[in-house]
Structures are given as C-alpha cells and as structure tokens.
Design a protein around this motif. Structure first.
Motif, PDB file in Angstrom:
ATOM      1  N   LEU A 252     -12.829  -9.947   8.031  1.00 54.58           N
ATOM      2  CA  LEU A 252     -11.458  -9.428   8.113  1.00 54.58           C
ATOM      3  C   LEU A 252     -11.312  -8.410   9.242  1.00 54.58           C
ATOM      4  O   LEU A 252     -10.304  -8.399   9.958  1.00 54.58           O
TER       5      LEU A 252
ATOM      6  N   LEU B 259      -2.360  -9.193   3.787  1.00 56.24           N
ATOM      7  CA  LEU B 259      -3.205 -10.324   3.409  1.00 56.24           C
ATOM      8  C   LEU B 259      -2.408 -11.262   2.493  1.00 56.24           C
ATOM      9  O   LEU B 259      -1.831 -10.822   1.497  1.00 56.24           O
TER      10      LEU B 259
ATOM     11  N   GLU C  21      -2.639 -12.036  -1.626  1.00 56.39           N
ATOM     12  CA  GLU C  21      -2.003 -11.211  -2.653  1.00 56.39           C
ATOM     13  C   GLU C  21      -0.487 -11.300  -2.467  1.00 56.39           C
ATOM     14  O   GLU C  21       0.046 -10.902  -1.434  1.00 56.39           O
TER      15      GLU C  21
ATOM     16  N   TYR D  60     -12.980  -5.992  -4.696  1.00 57.76           N
ATOM     17  CA  TYR D  60     -12.050  -5.291  -3.801  1.00 57.76           C
ATOM     18  C   TYR D  60     -12.729  -4.181  -2.997  1.00 57.76           C
ATOM     19  O   TYR D  60     -13.821  -3.743  -3.335  1.00 57.76           O
ATOM     20  N   GLY D  61     -11.989  -3.686  -2.000  1.00 58.83           N
ATOM     21  CA  GLY D  61     -12.317  -2.401  -1.404  1.00 58.83           C
ATOM     22  C   GLY D  61     -11.841  -1.338  -2.378  1.00 58.83           C
ATOM     23  O   GLY D  61     -10.721  -1.424  -2.893  1.00 58.83           O
TER      24      GLY D  61
ATOM     25  N   GLU E 248     -16.593  -1.256   0.219  1.00 59.16           N
ATOM     26  CA  GLU E 248     -16.226  -2.657   0.040  1.00 59.16           C
ATOM     27  C   GLU E 248     -16.994  -3.270  -1.127  1.00 59.16           C
ATOM     28  O   GLU E 248     -18.216  -3.254  -1.157  1.00 59.16           O
ATOM     29  N   LYS E 249     -16.257  -3.788  -2.080  1.00 56.49           N
ATOM     30  CA  LYS E 249     -16.797  -4.554  -3.208  1.00 56.49           C
ATOM     31  C   LYS E 249     -18.032  -3.923  -3.859  1.00 56.49           C
ATOM     32  O   LYS E 249     -19.112  -4.512  -3.870  1.00 56.49           O
TER      33      LYS E 249
ATOM     34  N   VAL F  16      -7.943  -1.610  -3.088  1.00 59.35           N
ATOM     35  CA  VAL F  16      -7.081  -1.884  -1.933  1.00 59.35           C
ATOM     36  C   VAL F  16      -6.549  -3.313  -2.100  1.00 59.35           C
ATOM     37  O   VAL F  16      -7.316  -4.251  -2.319  1.00 59.35           O
ATOM     38  N   ILE F  17      -5.214  -3.449  -2.051  1.00 57.90           N
ATOM     39  CA  ILE F  17      -4.628  -4.738  -2.443  1.00 57.90           C
ATOM     40  C   ILE F  17      -3.985  -5.498  -1.280  1.00 57.90           C
ATOM     41  O   ILE F  17      -2.972  -6.178  -1.445  1.00 57.90           O
ATOM     42  N   GLY F  18      -4.584  -5.381  -0.118  1.00 65.56           N
ATOM     43  CA  GLY F  18      -4.147  -6.276   0.967  1.00 65.56           C
ATOM     44  C   GLY F  18      -2.887  -5.859   1.694  1.00 65.56           C
ATOM     45  O   GLY F  18      -2.221  -6.693   2.310  1.00 65.56           O
TER      46      GLY F  18
ATOM     47  N   TYR G 257      -1.747  -2.699   4.430  1.00 62.47           N
ATOM     48  CA  TYR G 257      -2.257  -1.558   5.180  1.00 62.47           C
ATOM     49  C   TYR G 257      -1.248  -1.174   6.258  1.00 62.47           C
ATOM     50  O   TYR G 257      -0.652  -2.063   6.882  1.00 62.47           O
TER      51      TYR G 257
ATOM     52  N   GLN H 240     -16.367  -5.848   8.318  1.00 59.44           N
ATOM     53  CA  GLN H 240     -15.427  -5.494   7.252  1.00 59.44           C
ATOM     54  C   GLN H 240     -14.409  -4.474   7.738  1.00 59.44           C
ATOM     55  O   GLN H 240     -14.783  -3.446   8.318  1.00 59.44           O
TER      56      GLN H 240
ATOM     57  N   THR I  70     -12.842  -2.626   5.732  1.00 55.45           N
ATOM     58  CA  THR I  70     -13.136  -1.444   4.902  1.00 55.45           C
ATOM     59  C   THR I  70     -14.127  -0.504   5.584  1.00 55.45           C
ATOM     60  O   THR I  70     -13.967   0.722   5.527  1.00 55.45           O
TER      61      THR I  70
HETATM   62  C1  G1P Z   1     -10.261  -8.196   1.325  1.00 51.65           C
HETATM   63  C2  G1P Z   1     -10.759  -6.792   1.687  1.00 51.65           C
HETATM   64  C3  G1P Z   1     -10.861  -5.937   0.407  1.00 51.65           C
HETATM   65  C4  G1P Z   1      -9.518  -5.922  -0.293  1.00 51.65           C
HETATM   66  C5  G1P Z   1      -9.067  -7.367  -0.593  1.00 51.65           C
HETATM   67  C6  G1P Z   1      -7.674  -7.368  -1.166  1.00 51.65           C
HETATM   68  O1  G1P Z   1     -11.254  -8.847   0.590  1.00 51.65           O
HETATM   69  O2  G1P Z   1     -12.019  -6.888   2.327  1.00 51.65           O
HETATM   70  O3  G1P Z   1     -11.239  -4.622   0.768  1.00 51.65           O
HETATM   71  O4  G1P Z   1      -9.606  -5.178  -1.487  1.00 51.65           O
HETATM   72  O5  G1P Z   1      -9.059  -8.156   0.592  1.00 51.65           O
HETATM   73  O6  G1P Z   1      -7.268  -8.665  -1.436  1.00 51.65           O
HETATM   74  P1  G1P Z   1     -11.238 -10.466   0.395  1.00 51.65           P
HETATM   75  O7  G1P Z   1     -10.326 -10.712  -0.759  1.00 51.65           O
HETATM   76  O8  G1P Z   1     -10.747 -11.043   1.669  1.00 51.65           O
HETATM   77  O9  G1P Z   1     -12.652 -10.827   0.082  1.00 51.65           O
END
Ligand code: G1P
Length: 297
Positions: free
Chosen positions: A112, A132, A135, A172-173, A192-193, A205-207, A209, A231, A233
């Motif tokens: 990302l 993103l 979501e 998630y982050g 991150e995760k 963090v829900i996508g 920013y 990342q 994050t």
């Molecule tokens: C990404 C980000 C993560 C965030 C998430 C939200 O992860 O890396 O920090 O919380 O989106 O959807 P992914 O879902 O692409 O693995």
C-alpha cells in the motif's frame, strides 16, 4: 490556492483481490457490484461528496474495466438515447462527470505504501486524501469529509479510525492514541496488524487518510515491513514522530466489502435501504424466515 484545501484523492486499486477468489481471477475486485454500483463508485462518490476534484487511481494488470467505468460510453449512451431511457442515460453520464480521473500503473504489487508513492508526481506539494475501496462507509456525512473537517482545524495528518474487537486487531493498522476530545485522538504511534497481545489499543485505521506531502520522502525510504510489503503504516509511524498526527473516530456504518462475508452483509444492508428494491427484498427475507433482525432503523 490555499494548502488547506484537499482537492486530490488517491484510490489504490492494484491489489490482487486474493480474499475474493475466484471472482477476482479475471475481474477487478473494485468492480464487484454492491446492489447496482461497483464498489469503487461508492468510494469515488464519497470523495466527490467530500470536495475532491481529482481522483488518482493506482491500477495494475487486469484493471482496465475501472477506466472504462469512469469514461464516456458513446455506444451505450446512443442506444439509451434512441430507446428513450432518459433516466438511465443521465445516471450513466453522471459517472463520467464525477471528477477528473487519472490512472497510474503500479507494475508490481509492492504494498500500500508503494501504491501511494506512485501518485507523488500527480499530487505535488499539497495535502491529499487516500481512500481504500475495500471499506465502504455508510454515513450521513461522508467519512472523508469528517476527516477533512478535522484536518482544517488541526493542521496535521488525520487517520480515520473505529474501535474493533480485540480479536480483530491483527487485520488492521492500530494506533497508540492519546485522547484529546470526544472522538479525537493524537496518534503517538501506530503498528501494522499487531497480535492482540501487542496491540497498543483497539482503534483500527479504516482506510481513510488525509496526509501531508511530507509522507512521500518518508515512503521513498520505507523498507518492506509486514508481509514483505512497503507499508503505509510504517511511513505514518515515521511521520507521527516528526509532525502532529490525529485520529478521528469516523461516524458511520463500516463494511469490509473486500471480504466475502462483509460483502454479503453490505449487499443485504444496501439492498434493504434501496427505495425500489428494499420492500420486495425485505418481503423475500421474511418469507425465507431468516433471522436477519430486519432493516437497520
Ligand atoms: C490496509 C492497511 C491497514 C488498514 C487497512 C484498512 O490493510 O495496511 O493499516 O487498517 O488497510 O482496511 P489491508 O486491508 O490492505 O491489508
């Protein structure tokens, strides 16, 4: 041009959609329809409703359908005109007029953070949004608009967050928050995760920013992290050390539409809310005697 205006949004859409195979083998996951619109149209509409004018989509191989969707479709328009379908015609025309679209190919799926870095030359030296498409956030005030509001007051990066069950933090982050006001936190750190035992909070963090351009030089130096990917994050973690970063608890119903179950739930919720499909669909669910709890109030 005031640099507090957020005019541009980056929508990373180069992912392989592995959580949704086999549907995404030859079709972009961003084009999966939620009732009657592809997922990516929901996030583009959210961006536009939040004041965004330029949409930069980061694409990859096999994603051409996204470009076609936001382009004019002369043959279809002529056909609809000829058959007097004025309402559908205006719906179709509206899609290509939503914003200025730009596409950048990310030739390798390096993560990302790398996807966002691909937009640097189109963003230049101004703050911008990242959205993103996995979501989908159903909210009276668009989720991104909520973040932009905070950005204008606080003049720092703003991340959209929501509280998640501890058992889900590893998806998630996760931020380390210091509460400033109801729904608003200073971000002290983020990871991150993380495993549940290592998570600094349960705010994910829900996508969504809003970021300053200072993120780009950091991204350029960011080494691959979790899962060998560059990342976002990890770059945000650096940014939080050098300038104020905030997290806002986004008001709205969030759906993880990149996941099969989340997508099904989003489909049912959006179908029930649809003015023409809602009533017959609800009757159908009742007939099935599914214990769905019924449409959300
Ligand atoms: C990404 C980000 C993560 C965030 C998430 C939200 O992860 O890396 O920090 O919380 O989106 O959807 P992914 O879902 O692409 O693995």
């Amino acid at each position: 041009m005031s640099h507090s205006e957020i005019r541009k949004a980056v929508i990373p859409a180069a992912g392989l959609g592995t959580r949704f195979l086999p549907a995404t083998k030859a079709s972009p996951k961003e084009m999966l329809p939620l009732v009657d619109k592809p997922l990516i149209q929901y996030v583009v509409e959210e961006a536009v409703a939040s004041g965004i004018q330029d949409i930069i989509v980061i694409t990859g191989r096999g994603k051409r359908a996204i470009e076609d969707h936001f382009d004019r479709s002369f043959e279809l328009e002529e056909n609809l005109k000829g058959s007097g379908k004025a309402q559908v015609l205006s719906q179709i025309r509206r899609i290509s007029n939503l914003a200025n679209f730009c596409y950048v190919r990310q030739s390798e799926a390096l993560g990302l953070g790398h996807a966002v870095l691909c937009a640097q030359h189109l963003i230049g030296d101004e703050p911008f949004a990242v959205i993103l498409g996995d979501e989908i956030i159903d909210a009276p005030t668009p989720a991104l608009a909520q973040l932009i509001h905070v950005f204008k007051k606080r003049k720092g990066a703003v991340l959209g967050v929501q509280a998640v069950p501890r058992s889900e933090v590893s998806r998630y982050g996760i931020i380390a928050p210091r509460r400033l006001a109801p729904g608003l936190h200073r971000v002290e750190d983020l990871v991150e995760k993380p495993a549940p035992a290592d998570a600094p909070s349960h705010y994910a963090v829900i996508g969504r920013y809003v970021l300053p351009p200072a993120i780009f030089p950091i991204l350029r130096k960011t080494q691959p992290g979790k899962n060998g990917e560059i990342q976002l994050t990890d770059a945000l973690r650096q940014l939080a050390k050098q300038s104020p970063m905030f997290a806002y608890e986004v008001q709205g119903q969030r759906h993880d539409a990149g996941d099969k179950l989340g997508f099904l739930i989003a489909t049912v919720e959006f179908a029930l809310k649809n003015p023409s499909l809602g009533p017959p669909f609800s009757d159908y669910l009742k007939r099935l005697r599914l214990n769905t709890g019924g449409p959300r109030a």
